[in-house]
Design a protein around this motif. Structure first.
Motif, mmCIF file in Angstrom:
data_model
loop_
_atom_site.group_PDB
_atom_site.id
_atom_site.type_symbol
_atom_site.label_atom_id
_atom_site.label_comp_id
_atom_site.label_asym_id
_atom_site.label_seq_id
_atom_site.Cartn_x
_atom_site.Cartn_y
_atom_site.Cartn_z
ATOM 1 N N VAL A 20 0.828 -1.205 0.000
ATOM 2 C CA VAL A 20 0.000 0.000 0.000
ATOM 3 C C VAL A 20 0.865 1.259 0.000
ATOM 4 O O VAL A 20 0.433 2.334 -0.432
ATOM 5 N N CYS A 21 2.098 1.124 0.439
ATOM 6 C CA CYS A 21 3.015 2.273 0.507
ATOM 7 C C CYS A 21 3.472 2.743 -0.868
ATOM 8 O O CYS A 21 4.142 3.777 -0.987
ATOM 9 N N LEU A 75 0.795 -1.022 11.329
ATOM 10 C CA LEU A 75 0.759 -0.362 10.030
ATOM 11 C C LEU A 75 2.030 -0.710 9.263
ATOM 12 O O LEU A 75 3.042 -1.084 9.861
ATOM 13 N N PRO A 76 2.014 -0.575 7.949
ATOM 14 C CA PRO A 76 3.219 -0.858 7.161
ATOM 15 C C PRO A 76 4.402 0.004 7.603
ATOM 16 O O PRO A 76 4.237 1.175 7.962
ATOM 17 N N LYS A 129 6.537 6.763 2.941
ATOM 18 C CA LYS A 129 6.612 6.945 1.493
ATOM 19 C C LYS A 129 5.341 7.565 0.908
ATOM 20 O O LYS A 129 5.336 8.022 -0.234
ATOM 21 N N LEU A 130 4.276 7.552 1.685
ATOM 22 C CA LEU A 130 3.019 8.142 1.210
ATOM 23 C C LEU A 130 3.073 9.654 1.388
ATOM 24 O O LEU A 130 2.466 10.234 2.293
ATOM 25 N N PRO A 190 4.617 3.532 12.841
ATOM 26 C CA PRO A 190 5.862 3.090 12.217
ATOM 27 C C PRO A 190 6.960 4.130 12.354
ATOM 28 O O PRO A 190 6.690 5.326 12.458
ATOM 29 N N LYS A 191 8.206 3.672 12.322
ATOM 30 C CA LYS A 191 9.338 4.592 12.409
ATOM 31 C C LYS A 191 9.361 5.502 11.184
ATOM 32 O O LYS A 191 8.944 5.106 10.094
ATOM 33 N N ASN A 192 9.877 6.692 11.360
ATOM 34 C CA ASN A 192 10.023 7.675 10.284
ATOM 35 C C ASN A 192 8.693 8.161 9.717
ATOM 36 O O ASN A 192 8.654 8.815 8.676
ATOM 37 N N CYS A 193 7.578 7.838 10.401
ATOM 38 C CA CYS A 193 6.266 8.231 9.881
ATOM 39 C C CYS A 193 6.085 9.742 9.915
ATOM 40 O O CYS A 193 5.295 10.301 9.157
ATOM 41 N N ALA A 194 6.847 10.410 10.779
ATOM 42 C CA ALA A 194 6.724 11.871 10.897
ATOM 43 C C ALA A 194 7.260 12.620 9.698
ATOM 44 O O ALA A 194 7.071 13.809 9.553
#
Length: 428
Positions: A379-380, A399-400, A405-406, A423-427
């Motif tokens: 989905v990403c 979550l993925p 990447k979205l 998820p990590k780096n989601c920010a």
């Protein structure tokens, strides 16, 4: 009589602060398409238990009422009850389930049938609503239609406005609709509206078939015809939803956004702000075949999917009636590559296929109130995705990892899920 204000009056009661304080549970059910006892029970169970419809099928209606309503008060609005031959026995069966908790339940019914209201009311308590008098109707029309008019033209417009009011026969829906249509309009357009109404009412009288419903539809059509072009598309989009469907403003704006119906018109307003403004204007008819909405029940007609496979851009399952798509239908659905909007809310689905990454046009995904446990990593890859709604997915635990990447994702709703962390780096 349609348009007299039955639903509005019930809504004022339902949303009143003191009423809300008095009742621990509330439920609003609309039956404009017929009395569906099974659906009504499922909807009430979901309202009382806060469980998604996919998990309430095995629950007993009577047991739920006894367990959850013991010592608690419950308000139920049954709106727009249609009168049918089979309603008598279904109605009595429906009420019998409330016998053990009758003292704790307030049941309010709106119906266009005075006979049904009088016959089925408890202790003969019913309200027969009557049309507004000119004295009561004029302040409402003046408030909306004359608020921004110049003082110099007020008296002339009032004279025309009162004649328009007489053409409405005291129906608040018609008066309110015309008031919005006349707002900020010059005198010549007020005269045009009056002429249209007088001609239409004369035609009905000559046919000896004076029909308030026909006139109400005529007035609504007149209002629609005078909408700006950019609002007509948003208004028409709402025909995807069944009569009586309760819109959530924020979700409707997100759908408009995903469909590309919102365009920034200069200035610094975002698409969300544009949508909020447009939402305040109107809603109704559509003739496009690129959209498909399913409401409740078991849909096993694969012809539906075969017919739309090469052109469908929007697929919606609506509200808490629960929509069951068979496995072969899901396979066909997931082969549709042009989808921009996918809503499987309240449907029986546990996972999405990895091939979802091929839906490069997808902008909106709604999986709320399902038993889905996770989203596929693929989905990403959906770079155009704007909205993901996962509210009340009680079994969703993760979550993925590459959600970051979205880059175009603007809205993520994870309320009511079992997620413990993002998820990590989601920010990013």
């Amino acid at each position: 009589m349609p348009g007299i204000g039955k639903t509005t009056l019930a809504g004022l009661v339902y949303h009143d602060h003191e009423v809300s304080q008095h009742f621990e549970f509330k439920a609003w059910l609309c039956f404009s398409e017929g009395f569906d006892m099974s659906w009504a029970k499922r909807a009430i169970i979901e309202s009382v238990t806060s469980r998604p419809s996919v998990t309430v099928e095995r629950l007993s209606f009577g047991n739920v009422l006894k367990e959850y309503l013991r010592g608690r008060r419950f308000l139920i609005i049954l709106d727009d009850m249609c009168v049918e031959n089979k309603i008598d026995q279904n109605w009595d069966i429906f009420l019998s389930d409330f016998e053990d908790v009758a003292s704790q339940i307030c049941l309010i019914v709106t119906t266009g049938s005075f006979g049904f209201a009088a016959q089925k009311s408890i202790n003969d308590f019913y309200v027969n609503m009557t049309p507004l008098s000119e004295e009561d109707g004029w302040p409402m029309l003046a408030e909306f239609a004359l608020k921004y008019q110049n003082d110099d033209s007020y008296l002339e417009l009032e004279a025309i406005g009162r004649k328009i009011l007489l053409q409405c026969n005291g129906l608040p829906l018609e008066e309110r609709t015309l008031a919005a249509l006349l707002r900020c309009k010059p005198q010549v357009e007020w005269k045009d509206v009056l002429e249209h109404l007088e001609c239409y009412n004369t035609k009905l009288l000559l046919k000896l078939s004076y029909d308030n419903l026909a006139r109400t539809k005529f007035i609504l059509k007149l209002s629609y015809d005078n909408l700006p072009a950019h609002l007509k598309a948003c208004f028409a989009y709402c025909s995807l939803f069944p009569q009586g469907y309760e819109f959530e403003k924020e979700k409707l704006v997100l759908l408009w956004m995903a469909e590309g119906l919102l365009q920034q018109q200069g200035g610094n307003r975002t698409m969300d702000e544009v949508g909020d403004r447009w939402k305040d204007d109107h809603l109704s008819y559509s003739k496009r075949t690129r959209y498909l909405s399913l409401v409740g029940g078991v849909h096993d007609n694969s012809v539906i999917f075969e017919s739309y496979a090469n052109c469908l851009t929007t697929f919606l399952t609506l509200d808490y009636k629960g929509c069951h798509l068979r496995e072969n239908e899901l396979v066909r659905l997931f082969k549709m590559r042009l989808l921009r909007v996918l809503s499987l809310s309240h449907s029986y689905i546990t996972e999405l296929p990895n091939s979802i990454c091929k839906w490069e046009h997808l902008r909106y995904i709604n999986l709320s109130h399902t038993t889905i446990k996770k989203l596929p990593e693929s989905v990403c890859a959906l770079r155009n995705l704007l909205t993901i709604i996962l509210s009340n997915c009680q079994f969703l635990t993760m979550l993925p990892e590459e959600m970051w990447k979205l880059l175009n994702l603007r809205h993520l709703d994870i309320s009511g899920t079992a997620l413990s962390e993002m998820p990590k780096n989601c920010a990013r």
